[in-house]
Design a protein around this motif. Structure first.
Motif, PDB file in Angstrom:
ATOM      1  N   PHE A  42       0.832  -1.199   0.000  1.00 32.70           N
ATOM      2  CA  PHE A  42       0.000   0.000   0.000  1.00 32.70           C
ATOM      3  C   PHE A  42       0.872   1.256   0.000  1.00 32.70           C
ATOM      4  CE2 PHE A  42      -2.384   3.258   2.358  1.00 32.70           C
ATOM      5  CZ  PHE A  42      -3.497   3.364   1.547  1.00 32.70           C
ATOM      6  N   SER A  43       1.976   1.206   0.744  1.00 34.41           N
ATOM      7  CA  SER A  43       2.904   2.333   0.766  1.00 34.41           C
ATOM      8  C   SER A  43       3.517   2.573  -0.613  1.00 34.41           C
ATOM      9  CB  SER A  43       4.004   2.070   1.794  1.00 34.41           C
ATOM     10  OG  SER A  43       4.965   3.098   1.796  1.00 34.41           O
ATOM     11  N   ILE A  44       3.820   1.485  -1.334  1.00 36.78           N
ATOM     12  CA  ILE A  44       4.378   1.623  -2.681  1.00 36.78           C
ATOM     13  C   ILE A  44       3.372   2.258  -3.625  1.00 36.78           C
ATOM     14  CG2 ILE A  44       5.180   0.305  -4.689  1.00 36.78           C
ATOM     15  CD1 ILE A  44       6.538  -1.620  -2.811  1.00 36.78           C
ATOM     16  N   TYR A  45       2.094   1.893  -3.487  1.00 43.01           N
ATOM     17  CA  TYR A  45       1.067   2.461  -4.360  1.00 43.01           C
ATOM     18  C   TYR A  45       1.016   3.985  -4.272  1.00 43.01           C
ATOM     19  CZ  TYR A  45      -0.688  -2.356  -4.271  1.00 43.01           C
ATOM     20  OH  TYR A  45      -0.802  -3.722  -4.351  1.00 43.01           O
ATOM     21  N   LEU A  46       1.308   4.519  -3.090  1.00 43.42           N
ATOM     22  CA  LEU A  46       1.235   5.969  -2.896  1.00 43.42           C
ATOM     23  C   LEU A  46       2.548   6.675  -3.220  1.00 43.42           C
ATOM     24  CD1 LEU A  46      -0.790   6.164   0.451  1.00 43.42           C
ATOM     25  CD2 LEU A  46      -1.615   6.645  -1.852  1.00 43.42           C
ATOM     26  N   VAL A  47       3.681   6.018  -2.970  1.00 38.75           N
ATOM     27  CA  VAL A  47       4.957   6.702  -3.148  1.00 38.75           C
ATOM     28  C   VAL A  47       5.401   6.704  -4.611  1.00 38.75           C
ATOM     29  CG1 VAL A  47       6.582   4.774  -2.841  1.00 38.75           C
ATOM     30  CG2 VAL A  47       7.173   7.046  -1.992  1.00 38.75           C
ATOM     31  N   GLN A  48       4.950   5.754  -5.404  1.00 36.00           N
ATOM     32  CA  GLN A  48       5.334   5.738  -6.817  1.00 36.00           C
ATOM     33  C   GLN A  48       4.866   6.983  -7.578  1.00 36.00           C
ATOM     34  OE1 GLN A  48       3.947   1.872  -8.205  1.00 36.00           O
ATOM     35  NE2 GLN A  48       6.038   1.120  -8.336  1.00 36.00           N
ATOM     36  N   PRO A  49       3.594   7.399  -7.456  1.00 33.83           N
ATOM     37  CA  PRO A  49       3.190   8.637  -8.148  1.00 33.83           C
ATOM     38  C   PRO A  49       3.951   9.860  -7.648  1.00 33.83           C
ATOM     39  CG  PRO A  49       1.270   7.364  -7.502  1.00 33.83           C
ATOM     40  CD  PRO A  49       2.448   6.730  -6.830  1.00 33.83           C
ATOM     41  N   LEU A  50       4.232   9.919  -6.343  1.00 34.06           N
ATOM     42  CA  LEU A  50       5.000  11.048  -5.810  1.00 34.06           C
ATOM     43  C   LEU A  50       6.385  11.097  -6.418  1.00 34.06           C
ATOM     44  CD1 LEU A  50       5.492  13.358  -3.771  1.00 34.06           C
ATOM     45  CD2 LEU A  50       6.203  11.604  -2.126  1.00 34.06           C
ATOM     46  N   LEU A  51       7.054   9.946  -6.512  1.00 34.67           N
ATOM     47  CA  LEU A  51       8.401   9.902  -7.076  1.00 34.67           C
ATOM     48  C   LEU A  51       8.390  10.262  -8.561  1.00 34.67           C
ATOM     49  CD1 LEU A  51      11.396   9.264  -6.790  1.00 34.67           C
ATOM     50  CD2 LEU A  51      10.863   6.850  -7.141  1.00 34.67           C
ATOM     51  N   ALA A  52       7.418   9.752  -9.299  1.00 34.10           N
ATOM     52  CA  ALA A  52       7.350  10.016 -10.744  1.00 34.10           C
ATOM     53  C   ALA A  52       7.105  11.498 -11.029  1.00 34.10           C
ATOM     54  CB  ALA A  52       6.260   9.158 -11.377  1.00 34.10           C
ATOM     55  N   THR A  53       6.150  12.093 -10.334  1.00 38.21           N
ATOM     56  CA  THR A  53       5.853  13.514 -10.575  1.00 38.21           C
ATOM     57  C   THR A  53       7.001  14.407 -10.100  1.00 38.21           C
ATOM     58  OG1 THR A  53       4.656  13.542  -8.455  1.00 38.21           O
ATOM     59  CG2 THR A  53       3.360  13.218 -10.450  1.00 38.21           C
ATOM     60  N   SER A  54       7.669  14.016  -9.014  1.00 39.83           N
ATOM     61  CA  SER A  54       8.790  14.823  -8.522  1.00 39.83           C
ATOM     62  C   SER A  54       9.984  14.756  -9.466  1.00 39.83           C
ATOM     63  CB  SER A  54       9.197  14.353  -7.119  1.00 39.83           C
ATOM     64  OG  SER A  54       8.149  14.533  -6.201  1.00 39.83           O
ATOM     65  N   LEU A  55      10.230  13.592 -10.069  1.00 38.78           N
ATOM     66  CA  LEU A  55      11.321  13.486 -11.045  1.00 38.78           C
ATOM     67  C   LEU A  55      11.060  14.371 -12.261  1.00 38.78           C
ATOM     68  CD1 LEU A  55      12.126   9.656 -10.956  1.00 38.78           C
ATOM     69  CD2 LEU A  55      13.658  11.520 -10.311  1.00 38.78           C
ATOM     70  N   ALA A  56       9.803  14.390 -12.709  1.00 38.96           N
ATOM     71  CA  ALA A  56       9.462  15.259 -13.835  1.00 38.96           C
ATOM     72  C   ALA A  56       9.611  16.729 -13.456  1.00 38.96           C
ATOM     73  CB  ALA A  56       8.029  14.968 -14.300  1.00 38.96           C
ATOM     74  N   LEU A  57       9.191  17.075 -12.251  1.00 37.48           N
ATOM     75  CA  LEU A  57       9.306  18.463 -11.798  1.00 37.48           C
ATOM     76  C   LEU A  57      10.750  18.871 -11.589  1.00 37.48           C
ATOM     77  CD1 LEU A  57       7.954  21.072 -10.794  1.00 37.48           C
ATOM     78  CD2 LEU A  57       7.745  19.997  -8.540  1.00 37.48           C
ATOM     79  N   LEU A  58      11.598  17.936 -11.151  1.00 38.41           N
ATOM     80  CA  LEU A  58      12.996  18.251 -10.883  1.00 38.41           C
ATOM     81  C   LEU A  58      13.730  18.688 -12.144  1.00 38.41           C
ATOM     82  CD1 LEU A  58      15.256  18.308  -8.761  1.00 38.41           C
ATOM     83  CD2 LEU A  58      15.729  15.910  -9.310  1.00 38.41           C
ATOM     84  N   SER A  59      13.345  18.152 -13.283  1.00 40.08           N
ATOM     85  CA  SER A  59      13.998  18.543 -14.540  1.00 40.08           C
ATOM     86  C   SER A  59      13.759  20.021 -14.861  1.00 40.08           C
ATOM     87  CB  SER A  59      13.486  17.668 -15.690  1.00 40.08           C
ATOM     88  OG  SER A  59      12.093  17.855 -15.872  1.00 40.08           O
ATOM     89  N   TYR A  60      12.678  20.586 -14.352  1.00 40.85           N
ATOM     90  CA  TYR A  60      12.395  22.013 -14.555  1.00 40.85           C
ATOM     91  C   TYR A  60      12.812  22.860 -13.361  1.00 40.85           C
ATOM     92  CZ  TYR A  60       9.494  20.448 -18.456  1.00 40.85           C
ATOM     93  OH  TYR A  60       9.042  19.871 -19.625  1.00 40.85           O
ATOM     94  N   ASN A  61      12.923  22.240 -12.206  1.00 39.07           N
ATOM     95  CA  ASN A  61      13.259  22.975 -10.988  1.00 39.07           C
ATOM     96  C   ASN A  61      14.751  22.988 -10.704  1.00 39.07           C
ATOM     97  OD1 ASN A  61      13.263  22.623  -7.538  1.00 39.07           O
ATOM     98  ND2 ASN A  61      12.247  24.375  -8.466  1.00 39.07           N
ATOM     99  N   TRP A  62      15.534  22.182 -11.438  1.00 41.15           N
ATOM    100  CA  TRP A  62      16.970  22.142 -11.203  1.00 41.15           C
ATOM    101  C   TRP A  62      17.622  23.437 -11.670  1.00 41.15           C
ATOM    102  CZ3 TRP A  62      19.732  19.479  -8.044  1.00 41.15           C
ATOM    103  CH2 TRP A  62      21.117  19.429  -8.189  1.00 41.15           C
ATOM    104  N   TYR A  63      18.751  23.782 -11.066  1.00 44.12           N
ATOM    105  CA  TYR A  63      19.438  25.038 -11.368  1.00 44.12           C
ATOM    106  C   TYR A  63      19.946  25.069 -12.817  1.00 44.12           C
ATOM    107  CZ  TYR A  63      22.704  28.926 -10.900  1.00 44.12           C
ATOM    108  OH  TYR A  63      23.358  30.110 -11.064  1.00 44.12           O
ATOM    109  N   PRO A  64      19.727  26.169 -13.547  1.00 47.69           N
ATOM    110  CA  PRO A  64      18.888  27.328 -13.224  1.00 47.69           C
ATOM    111  C   PRO A  64      17.406  26.995 -13.425  1.00 47.69           C
ATOM    112  CG  PRO A  64      19.853  27.626 -15.378  1.00 47.69           C
ATOM    113  CD  PRO A  64      20.400  26.322 -14.845  1.00 47.69           C
TER     114      PRO A  64
END
Length: 332
Positions: free
Chosen positions: A140-162
């Motif tokens: 159950f924990s994996i079901y919730l953390v996978q979407p968080l990790l996927a969306t954060s990885l996509a966001l990191l590509s735009y949030n990384w410096y600069p």
């Protein structure tokens, strides 16, 4: 016909979504209205209420072996105290991501590291356990953390410096509450706190300012030198400024990488050695190894500022360059 276990899983899932959505809404309200930080400590408590009401897991802790002769029990049932701890954990996780911030890529980067550690930990626990309920909780924990990790990885590509995309309290509250939900409903809330050791350290360093003992500015960010493009650490009690004071001036990108490497090392040590060292020992070991030296550095700087204020008050006619020399002597 729906089974009892499925109904309980559905209740926990709906409670998890309710807490995450409620905290995301509060983060958006904070971005728009700029809520005072004292109110921010209370808001996650209300957002965590659905989660705590739906929690049907254990409320026990395993007593460390050296303490068993004194306690007389191997397993201690804390009851409502354990639920109080989980409520405080939700408040801490939500605010810790928001406090340990201020650099391009830091908020999203630490979320990616912690979410990855949680995912690996869940996979290891599922493979090592034979208890169906224990496996279901980690799944159950994996079901919730996978979407968080996927969306954060996509966001990191735009949030990384600069950075071209800046995250506000909406994301930090969403990420913090999601990881708190994952740890609580996955029945590893104690282990979750170990993955947040840098955030715990940042919180302890911030306590003198957050409690009002030391003056707290609106933004406790390092100073930026536009000529060199480097950051200089201030005397504010944050891990960001602590790293700059200990390792010297550096660029924003280098500082962010150093902080994320620190987060990765913390997580990897526990993931690698978790099978041989209990969680409680890990927590004590890490806190003693990191918090105590940092507190000594903080107290030394507080003592230096006190001496400088006394010197400044008793020598009002001294020239500015003499004061700077005296301040340099105190700091060195």
């Amino acid at each position: 016909m729906l089974t009892t276990s499925f109904m309980q899983w559905l209740v926990e899932y709906n409670a998890a979504l309710a807490s995450i959505c409620f905290m995301t809404l509060l983060g958006f309200v904070d971005d728009v209205l700029d809520i005072p930080w004292r109110v921010k400590l209370i808001l996650p408590s209300f957002a965590a209420l659905p989660l705590l009401m739906a929690y049907a897991g254990h409320t026990t802790i395993i007593i460390p072996k050296p303490l068993i002769p004194y306690v007389g029990l191997e397993v201690l049932d804390l009851g409502w105290i354990y639920k109080l701890y989980m409520g405080l954990l939700a408040v801490f996780c939500t605010n810790s991501i928001n406090i340990h911030a201020g650099l391009n890529g830091l908020e999203v980067g630490q979320t990616v590291v912690i979410a990855s550690a949680i995912l690996i930990h869940n996979a290891m626990q599922i493979g090592a356990s034979t208890d169906p309920e224990y496996k279901q909780a980690h799944a159950f924990s994996i079901y919730l953390v996978q979407p968080l990790l996927a969306t954060s990885l996509a966001l990191l590509s735009y949030n990384w410096y600069p950075s071209s995309v800046f995250v506000g309290d909406t994301y930090t509250y969403f990420a913090g509450m999601t990881m708190a939900v994952v740890g609580i409903l996955g029945h590893f809330s104690e282990t979750l706190l170990i993955f947040f050791i840098p955030q715990v350290l940042n919180f302890l360093l911030s306590l003198p300012q957050l409690s009002g003992y030391v003056k707290c500015p609106r933004h406790r960010l390092p100073r930026f030198d536009p000529q060199t493009g480097l950051l200089t650490g201030t005397n504010d009690g944050t891990v960001v400024n602590l790293f700059l004071r200990q390792f010297g001036r550096m660029s924003e990108k280098s500082l962010c990488i150093l902080l994320l490497v620190f987060q990765v090392i913390e997580s990897c040590f526990y993931v690698v050695f978790s099978s041989t060292i209990p969680s409680c020992y890990w927590m004590l070991l890490l806190l003693c190894a990191e918090v105590v030296p940092c507190w000594l550095v903080q107290m030394r700087q507080q003592h230096g500022r006190k001496i400088f204020r006394e010197f400044n008050t008793s020598n009002t006619g001294v020239k500015s360059f003499s004061r700077k020399r005296a301040w340099f002597a105190v700091e060195s």
